[in-house]
Enzyme design. Structure first.
Site, PDB file in Angstrom:
ATOM      1  N   ARG B  14       0.837  -1.202   0.000  1.00  0.00           N
ATOM      2  CA  ARG B  14       0.000   0.000   0.000  1.00  0.00           C
ATOM      3  C   ARG B  14       0.865   1.241   0.000  1.00  0.00           C
ATOM      4  O   ARG B  14       1.954   1.253   0.553  1.00  0.00           O
ATOM      5  CB  ARG B  14      -0.903   0.000   1.237  1.00  0.00           C
ATOM      6  CG  ARG B  14      -2.102  -0.882   1.051  1.00  0.00           C
ATOM      7  CD  ARG B  14      -3.121  -0.804   2.164  1.00  0.00           C
ATOM      8  NE  ARG B  14      -2.795   0.106   3.266  1.00  0.00           N
ATOM      9  CZ  ARG B  14      -3.563   0.258   4.326  1.00  0.00           C
ATOM     10  NH1 ARG B  14      -4.686  -0.407   4.430  1.00  0.00           N
ATOM     11  NH2 ARG B  14      -3.226   1.079   5.291  1.00  0.00           N
ATOM     12  N   CYS B  15       0.352   2.295  -0.636  1.00  0.00           N
ATOM     13  CA  CYS B  15       1.049   3.572  -0.602  1.00  0.00           C
ATOM     14  C   CYS B  15       1.156   4.035   0.845  1.00  0.00           C
ATOM     15  O   CYS B  15       0.205   3.841   1.591  1.00  0.00           O
ATOM     16  CB  CYS B  15       0.321   4.624  -1.444  1.00  0.00           C
ATOM     17  SG  CYS B  15       1.146   4.872  -3.016  1.00  0.00           S
ATOM     18  N   PRO B  16       2.265   4.604   1.282  1.00  0.00           N
ATOM     19  CA  PRO B  16       3.379   5.126   0.474  1.00  0.00           C
ATOM     20  C   PRO B  16       4.516   4.128   0.209  1.00  0.00           C
ATOM     21  O   PRO B  16       5.594   4.563  -0.233  1.00  0.00           O
ATOM     22  CB  PRO B  16       3.880   6.277   1.332  1.00  0.00           C
ATOM     23  CG  PRO B  16       3.649   5.808   2.729  1.00  0.00           C
ATOM     24  CD  PRO B  16       2.402   4.962   2.690  1.00  0.00           C
ATOM     25  N   ASP B  41      -1.344  -0.872  -6.023  1.00  0.00           N
ATOM     26  CA  ASP B  41      -2.135   0.094  -5.256  1.00  0.00           C
ATOM     27  C   ASP B  41      -2.461   1.262  -6.189  1.00  0.00           C
ATOM     28  O   ASP B  41      -1.557   1.872  -6.753  1.00  0.00           O
ATOM     29  CB  ASP B  41      -1.331   0.595  -4.052  1.00  0.00           C
ATOM     30  CG  ASP B  41      -2.153   1.532  -3.166  1.00  0.00           C
ATOM     31  OD1 ASP B  41      -3.011   2.267  -3.698  1.00  0.00           O
ATOM     32  OD2 ASP B  41      -1.942   1.526  -1.946  1.00  0.00           O
TER      33      ASP B  41
END
Lengths: 411, 77
Positions: B14-16, B41
């Site tokens: 998942r970001c970041p 993502d």
């Protein structure tokens, strides 16, 4: 979050319980809460509370019936409509109260399209409309209509040339433009967009949820919607305004209430509270804007200066007086929201990890700005300079701690 | 388009995290090197170009292949 707040207030009488005392003792920070999410829901205006309580006693009957209690309810509804219409500068019969701002937005889009289906089936909208508008657009497209999206620039301002071109295309039934972005605060060039629509003979719908009660909305629109809990009214009241002569046809099953624009009996006590608080908010709007604008400017400047690797987004000048958004590089938005919550700060985020769909905010995406580590701070009439100062004093440390935990310092 | 010298597989992150992976790796490679980031993502599509802009690196574009969305980034300095 809402559930725990309700539970918290329900358990308030047990404040002296040993369990509660222990919970406080174990909580590392007992800072007083600072609510900075007015763009989601502003705290209830005291005038709204007063009006709501009075109207609960006086406004429970069905205003459509023919007896004394109903006439009293009708008087309240008429007075609420007259006051709200006056504040908005429209005729009372142009205004309908809806069960929410979302319902008003849905009705505005679908009814505006339906009323002009002989002209065409195309909807034009900006890329940064509220999801309520976009969801109505999806419904329209699923029903064999079309939708054309007009992009925005890096500051979140709609591309006016693209807008003019899109509304000039054949078969455009309705154009939708948000008055000011609910996510980044950028005020849209509504007057210019309205002029382009007028030239093309296309009615303009303006979602004014963040503007009504705070800043003036330029003229030139045919349909407008707003939401009471954004200005300090109760939740569950929306406004749908359809100007005289505008082609609008209800997308809902027939119902004769509210000029046939929204089905069901209105929540009259909430409507009365919405009307009273709108009048109060509008009367104070200029003074509040003058008070909050420098606080927002201070947040923009200090966050940019004191938090490393941060992107403060939105137009620095043409913006709402109460709303500011920034993104912190390498920081998880959900972790940041939780960390701020632990310190007593209530804010929103457009980061994907904070949304139910796990998608980043379409507004940040359309602007091409960083979407992770995103925070939206929105101020209201109870926000003090001290609240803002405390937020600004604590934020750099909170972000630094999260970056240290993630091992991203110096990247 | 320059062929990527290296592939960073950030699928499932998942970001970041994909952005952090590029920020860690790119400075270790010679200037001019292209890195391809595989990231599913949806936020990566927004955040990788934004990171390049903030850091003065070059975002070459999105390439969607059998491994899902991929993003090419060139070290510029």
């Amino acid at each position: 979050m809402t559930g725990s707040t309700v539970l918290g207030s329900l358990s308030a009488p047990h404040r002296g319980d040993l369990g509660h005392t222990r919970a406080i003792a174990l909580t590392p920070v007992s800072a007083s809460p600072v609510y900075l999410d007015a763009a989601t829901a502003a705290p209830l205006h005291p005038v709204a509370r007063q009006a709501l309580l009075a109207a609960l006693d006086d406004g429970w009957a069905d205003p459509g019936k023919l007896y004394a209690q109903a006439r009293r309810a009708r008087q309240l509804l008429d007075a609420a409509r007259a006051a709200t219409a006056e504040t908005l500068g429209v005729r009372p019969d142009e205004l309908s109260f809806t069960p929410s701002g979302t319902a008003a937005a849905h009705g505005a889009v679908l009814g505006g399209l339906s009323g002009r289906r002989r002209v065409g089936t195309a909807l034009v909208h900006s890329a940064i409309e509220h999801s309520a508008v976009l969801h109505a657009a999806e419904r329209h497209v699923a029903g064999c209509g079309t939708a054309a999206e007009v992009p925005v620039d890096r500051l979140g301002r709609v591309d006016l040339d693209g807008w003019a071109e899109a509304v000039r295309a054949p078969g455009v039934a309705l154009a939708a433009l948000i008055a000011a972005s609910h996510e980044v605060g950028t005020v849209q060039p509504v007057a210019e967009a309205a002029a382009a629509c007028a030239e093309a003979g296309v009615p303009l719908y303006v979602d004014a949820a963040q503007a009504v009660g705070r800043v003036p909305v330029p003229a030139g629109w045919s349909v407008l919607s707003a939401s009471a809990h954004k200005w300090g009214g109760p939740p569950g009241v929306g406004l749908l305004v359809v100007r005289k002569g505008a082609r609008w046809e209800s997308p809902w099953p027939a119902d004769d209430r509210e000029s046939g624009r929204t089905p069901g009996t209105v929540n009259l006590p909430a409507v009365v509270a919405a009307a009273a608080s709108l009048r109060a908010a509008a009367a104070d709007a200029a003074a509040e804007a003058a008070r909050l604008t420098p606080l927002v400017d201070r947040i923009r400047a200090r966050v940019a200066a004191e938090v490393p690797d941060v992107e403060v987004v939105g137009d620095p000048h043409h913006r709402l007086p109460h709303l500011v958004t920034f993104s912190c590089l390498y920081v998880d938005g959900e972790a940041l929201l939780h960390a701020l919550d632990r310190r007593g700060f209530a804010v929103s985020s457009g980061s994907s990890c904070t949304s139910s769909t796990l998608r980043p905010s379409h507004v940040l995406e359309a602007m091409g700005v960083l979407s992770h580590g995103n925070v939206r701070v929105s101020l209201h009439r109870e926000t003090t300079e001290a609240d803002v100062e405390r937020f600004l004093a604590e934020l750099p440390g909170i972000v630094a701690d999260l970056r240290a935990e993630a091992g991203v310092v110096g990247l | 388009m320059t062929a990527p010298a290296e592939i960073l597989d950030c699928r499932g992150q998942r970001c970041p995290l994909p952005v952090i992976a590029v920020a860690r790796r790119l400075p270790e490679l010679p200037v001019g090197t292209v890195v391809r980031v595989l990231a599913d993502d949806p936020a990566a599509a927004v955040d990788l170009p934004a990171w390049c802009r903030m850091r003065g690196q070059e975002f070459l574009g999105t390439v969607t292949g059998p491994d899902g969305p991929a993003y090419d980034v060139r070290r510029r300095h």
